[in-house]
Design a protein around this motif. Structure first.
Motif, mmCIF file in Angstrom:
data_model
loop_
_atom_site.group_PDB
_atom_site.id
_atom_site.type_symbol
_atom_site.label_atom_id
_atom_site.label_comp_id
_atom_site.label_asym_id
_atom_site.label_seq_id
_atom_site.Cartn_x
_atom_site.Cartn_y
_atom_site.Cartn_z
ATOM 1 N N HIS A 1 0.761 -1.316 -0.076
ATOM 2 C CA HIS A 1 -0.039 -0.115 -0.120
ATOM 3 C C HIS A 1 0.799 1.400 -0.220
ATOM 4 O O HIS A 1 0.603 2.231 0.835
ATOM 5 N N LEU A 2 1.977 1.160 -0.749
ATOM 6 C CA LEU A 2 2.655 2.187 -1.030
ATOM 7 C C LEU A 2 2.542 3.049 -2.462
ATOM 8 O O LEU A 2 2.368 2.274 -3.273
ATOM 9 N N LYS A 3 2.957 4.185 -2.495
ATOM 10 C CA LYS A 3 3.205 5.002 -3.697
ATOM 11 C C LYS A 3 4.385 4.833 -4.154
ATOM 12 O O LYS A 3 5.195 4.589 -3.657
ATOM 13 N N GLN A 4 4.468 5.121 -5.735
ATOM 14 C CA GLN A 4 5.598 5.271 -6.207
ATOM 15 C C GLN A 4 6.583 6.248 -5.518
ATOM 16 O O GLN A 4 7.943 5.805 -5.532
ATOM 17 N N SER A 5 5.955 7.347 -4.928
ATOM 18 C CA SER A 5 6.681 8.373 -4.689
ATOM 19 C C SER A 5 7.108 8.132 -3.304
ATOM 20 O O SER A 5 8.342 8.445 -2.944
ATOM 21 N N ASP A 6 6.558 7.222 -2.583
ATOM 22 C CA ASP A 6 7.015 6.763 -1.044
ATOM 23 C C ASP A 6 8.157 5.883 -1.310
ATOM 24 O O ASP A 6 9.249 6.267 -0.772
#
Length: 287
Positions: free
Chosen positions: A19-24
């Motif tokens: 549940h992470l974004k690419q930006s994370d």
């Protein structure tokens, strides 16, 4: 060099599962989200020294997310420690990374003082670093306790076994094609492309008997491959390694078509027969 195997799709699924974004991920590694997107779509691949950071950011085991084929050489140890080659000059106290570069390319061995510093930085023993250095010079040095001829990794997890079999195929089918073939072979709809993808990438770690049977049929192997019995697993992994060795020999001298489908099927049938001896049950995948 037996570099770690990078799978763009596996990276994408692992990030979504976390549940992470690419930006994370980009922020954790000091790169842009666009760079992570390029990795996930296969437009580019991360440098080997980025892989440990990726695994850590995703909360995954490095060896599971990015398995390695064979034993590590010097460059592998460096990458697993998260260092670029240029960064090693600070580790050994030199103006350039020349000594490390020369050793990694099998040109000149490291001075003893550099061995000690690098072993400490890489988190390995000096003996392990020396074994890795010998491999960089083309010398096949096994790890202590490893079986001879063990440069071929033995697939242990379900995902590794599926990937291993797929790697032996002259034309690698898609997940959807595998599902369709398996369903057709057993006459039931138990596989989907998404399920096969999950099993192949390690997102799904277990398989039902019916789905296991269909998957085995689609991959032209035995359903005993998915067994968790230690003795059966040992037979399966040894047979898969043997199958890979036979295929490699045939590819070197067997013409353009390599190993025949008949011989590969024979190997699969033999492992099924061996498994019967342990299980006391007939293997339904054997003709």
């Amino acid at each position: 060099m037996p570099a770690r195997r990078f799978d763009a799709e596996r990276l994408l699924l692992a990030r979504r599962d976390a549940h992470l974004k690419q930006s994370d991920i980009g922020q954790a590694l000091g790169v842009s989200g666009a760079r992570v997107s390029a990795w996930e779509t296969g437009r580019s691949a991360p440098d080997p020294e980025r892989l440990p950071g990726l695994a850590q950011a995703l909360g995954q085991d490095l060896d599971v997310l990015f398995p390695r084929e064979g034993w590590a050489d010097l460059a592998d140890l460096r990458a697993d420690a998260g260092y670029s080659q240029a960064a090693t000059r600070e580790l050994i106290g030199t103006r350039t990374a020349g000594p490390v570069a020369a050793a990694e390319h099998g040109q000149r061995r490291l001075a003893q003082e550099y061995e000690e510093r690098l072993a400490h930085a890489y988190g390995v023993s000096r003996e392990a670093l020396r074994r890795a250095q010998e491999r960089s010079f083309g010398i096949d040095v096994p790890e202590p306790g490893a079986r001879s001829g063990g440069t071929l990794s033995e697939p242990r997890t379900l995902a590794d076994k599926i990937t291993y079999v797929l790697d032996q195929m002259p034309v690698r089918p898609s997940d959807t094609e595998i599902a369709a073939r398996g369903n057709a072979m057993i006459g039931r709809h138990v596989l989907t492309g998404d399920l096969v993808c999950g099993l192949r990438t390690g997102r799904v770690t277990s398989v039902s008997p019916a789905a296991g049977e269909a998957l085995a049929e689609a991959l032209d192997t035995t359903s005993l491959m998915w067994s968790e019995d230690a003795d059966v697993q040992r037979i399966i992994t040894e047979t898969l390694v043997l199958r890979g060795q036979i295929a490699a020999i045939a590819a070197r001298g067997g013409g353009e078509e390599g190993l025949s489908a008949e011989l590969l099927a024979f190997v699969s049938r033999e492992v099924g027969k061996a498994g019967e001896e342990f299980r006391g049950q007939p293997d339904q995948s054997a003709p």
